[in-house]
Design a protein around this motif. Structure first.
Motif, PDB file in Angstrom:
ATOM      1  N   SER A   1      -4.803  -9.585  -2.027  1.00  0.00           N
ATOM      2  CA  SER A   1      -3.717  -8.689  -1.618  1.00  0.00           C
ATOM      3  C   SER A   1      -3.160  -7.913  -2.801  1.00  0.00           C
ATOM      4  O   SER A   1      -2.819  -6.729  -2.669  1.00  0.00           O
ATOM      5  CB  SER A   1      -2.609  -9.482  -0.918  1.00  0.00           C
ATOM      6  N   LEU A   2      -3.085  -8.547  -3.979  1.00  0.00           N
ATOM      7  CA  LEU A   2      -2.620  -7.821  -5.168  1.00  0.00           C
ATOM      8  C   LEU A   2      -3.609  -6.723  -5.564  1.00  0.00           C
ATOM      9  O   LEU A   2      -3.199  -5.635  -5.983  1.00  0.00           O
ATOM     10  CB  LEU A   2      -2.423  -8.779  -6.330  1.00  0.00           C
ATOM     11  N   THR A   3      -4.893  -7.002  -5.422  1.00  0.00           N
ATOM     12  CA  THR A   3      -5.907  -5.983  -5.722  1.00  0.00           C
ATOM     13  C   THR A   3      -5.774  -4.796  -4.783  1.00  0.00           C
ATOM     14  O   THR A   3      -5.839  -3.631  -5.205  1.00  0.00           O
ATOM     15  CB  THR A   3      -7.324  -6.584  -5.593  1.00  0.00           C
ATOM     16  N   LEU A   4      -5.567  -5.085  -3.500  1.00  0.00           N
ATOM     17  CA  LEU A   4      -5.384  -4.016  -2.522  1.00  0.00           C
ATOM     18  C   LEU A   4      -4.113  -3.219  -2.824  1.00  0.00           C
ATOM     19  O   LEU A   4      -4.106  -1.987  -2.736  1.00  0.00           O
ATOM     20  CB  LEU A   4      -5.312  -4.615  -1.114  1.00  0.00           C
ATOM     21  N   ALA A   5      -3.047  -3.907  -3.207  1.00  0.00           N
ATOM     22  CA  ALA A   5      -1.797  -3.220  -3.552  1.00  0.00           C
ATOM     23  C   ALA A   5      -1.997  -2.327  -4.770  1.00  0.00           C
ATOM     24  O   ALA A   5      -1.426  -1.227  -4.847  1.00  0.00           O
ATOM     25  CB  ALA A   5      -0.695  -4.242  -3.815  1.00  0.00           C
ATOM     26  N   TRP A   6      -2.819  -2.779  -5.719  1.00  0.00           N
ATOM     27  CA  TRP A   6      -3.096  -1.974  -6.914  1.00  0.00           C
ATOM     28  C   TRP A   6      -3.810  -0.681  -6.535  1.00  0.00           C
ATOM     29  O   TRP A   6      -3.530   0.383  -7.075  1.00  0.00           O
ATOM     30  CB  TRP A   6      -3.936  -2.792  -7.895  1.00  0.00           C
ATOM     31  N   TRP A   7      -4.740  -0.770  -5.594  1.00  0.00           N
ATOM     32  CA  TRP A   7      -5.437   0.425  -5.136  1.00  0.00           C
ATOM     33  C   TRP A   7      -4.488   1.391  -4.426  1.00  0.00           C
ATOM     34  O   TRP A   7      -4.693   2.611  -4.455  1.00  0.00           O
ATOM     35  CB  TRP A   7      -6.573   0.033  -4.184  1.00  0.00           C
ATOM     36  N   MET A   8      -3.460   0.858  -3.795  1.00  0.00           N
ATOM     37  CA  MET A   8      -2.552   1.682  -3.010  1.00  0.00           C
ATOM     38  C   MET A   8      -1.334   2.148  -3.802  1.00  0.00           C
ATOM     39  O   MET A   8      -0.498   2.881  -3.281  1.00  0.00           O
ATOM     40  CB  MET A   8      -2.078   0.894  -1.783  1.00  0.00           C
ATOM     41  N   LYS A   9      -1.206   1.734  -5.060  1.00  0.00           N
ATOM     42  CA  LYS A   9       0.019   2.005  -5.812  1.00  0.00           C
ATOM     43  C   LYS A   9       0.260   3.505  -6.028  1.00  0.00           C
ATOM     44  O   LYS A   9       1.409   3.954  -6.053  1.00  0.00           O
ATOM     45  CB  LYS A   9      -0.004   1.279  -7.152  1.00  0.00           C
ATOM     46  N   ALA A  10      -0.816   4.276  -6.181  1.00  0.00           N
ATOM     47  CA  ALA A  10      -0.649   5.715  -6.378  1.00  0.00           C
ATOM     48  C   ALA A  10      -0.049   6.374  -5.133  1.00  0.00           C
ATOM     49  O   ALA A  10       0.825   7.240  -5.233  1.00  0.00           O
ATOM     50  CB  ALA A  10      -1.987   6.361  -6.724  1.00  0.00           C
ATOM     51  N   ASP A  11      -0.492   5.937  -3.954  1.00  0.00           N
ATOM     52  CA  ASP A  11       0.059   6.473  -2.708  1.00  0.00           C
ATOM     53  C   ASP A  11       1.533   6.105  -2.575  1.00  0.00           C
ATOM     54  O   ASP A  11       2.351   6.917  -2.125  1.00  0.00           O
ATOM     55  CB  ASP A  11      -0.723   5.930  -1.508  1.00  0.00           C
ATOM     56  N   ALA A  12       1.878   4.869  -2.957  1.00  0.00           N
ATOM     57  CA  ALA A  12       3.280   4.433  -2.889  1.00  0.00           C
ATOM     58  C   ALA A  12       4.136   5.220  -3.867  1.00  0.00           C
ATOM     59  O   ALA A  12       5.262   5.635  -3.545  1.00  0.00           O
ATOM     60  CB  ALA A  12       3.376   2.941  -3.177  1.00  0.00           C
TER      61      ALA A  12
END
Length: 218
Positions: free
Chosen positions: A48-59
């Protein structure tokens, strides 16, 4: 020869044994199953942290400034102001060639802007959707246009690396930026909901991991 009747435990004794057996089963069921919980929770946490890292730019873009960076217009461009993952606007004349891309949310065309190192991805117009007799798509509209949206550096727009390379091979000019037209910040609520869910899921699994280790130590 007389029949012998086997000894039968009293009814109360049978009831006590039954109750004791049921109590034992209930205790077993109520006991936390922590055998594989810590490693599984750890794996889920890392995933889940890896997925959040991928999504951090969108956030980050969701919460970025709604005031667009002015990149200029024909004869007065200011690409030195460009900042990746920020809202920006530009006006210009498109290159004679564009690259069509089909994505899950629609049909788009990526165009260069003359005298810049900027590409713009916009939706296709009705006359650009049709196919020519040879099966190819028509030349994109050549009239000057205004575009406002999410600005990405070439590194952050790696999804479109093939388009960057094709544009450079055709034009001979380097391209370093991509503007995703009609993508203002603060609008992708579904993406933010997913990002929030991933963070909550990560926190939950972190708690389960610590709880599982604590129970094992006890």
């Amino acid at each position: 020869m007389s029949d012998q009747t086997p000894d039968v435990p009293p009814q109360s004794e049978l009831a006590n044994e039954r109750d004791a057996h049921i109590a034992k089963l209930e205790k077993e069921l109520a006991r936390p199953r922590v055998g594989l919980l810590p490693p599984v929770a750890a794996l889920a946490f890392v995933t889940s942290l890896t997925l959040a890292w991928w999504m951090k730019a969108d956030a980050a873009y969701f919460f970025s400034s709604p005031t667009p960076i002015e990149l200029g217009a024909e004869g007065d461009y200011h690409l030195d102001r460009a900042v990746s993952n920020r809202y920006a606007q530009v006006h210009g004349v498109p290159t004679a060639r564009g690259w069509y891309v089909e994505e899950k949310d629609g049909s788009f065309v990526v165009l260069g802007l003359n005298d810049t190192n900027l590409l713009v991805k916009r939706v296709t117009f009705e006359d650009e959707i049709r196919r020519l007799p040879d099966g190819k798509r028509p030349q994109p509209r050549q009239n000057p246009f205004f575009a406002r949206g999410r600005l990405l550096s070439r590194v952050d727009a790696e999804k479109y690396e093939d388009v960057f390379r094709e544009h450079e091979a055709w034009s001979g000019a380097k391209a370093s930026w991509l503007l995703l037209a009609e993508q203002p910040p603060g609008k992708d609520f579904s993406g933010m909901a997913m990002f929030s869910f991933v963070l909550v899921f990560a926190a939950l699994n972190a708690w389960l991991f610590v709880r599982g280790l604590t129970i094992r130590r006890r």
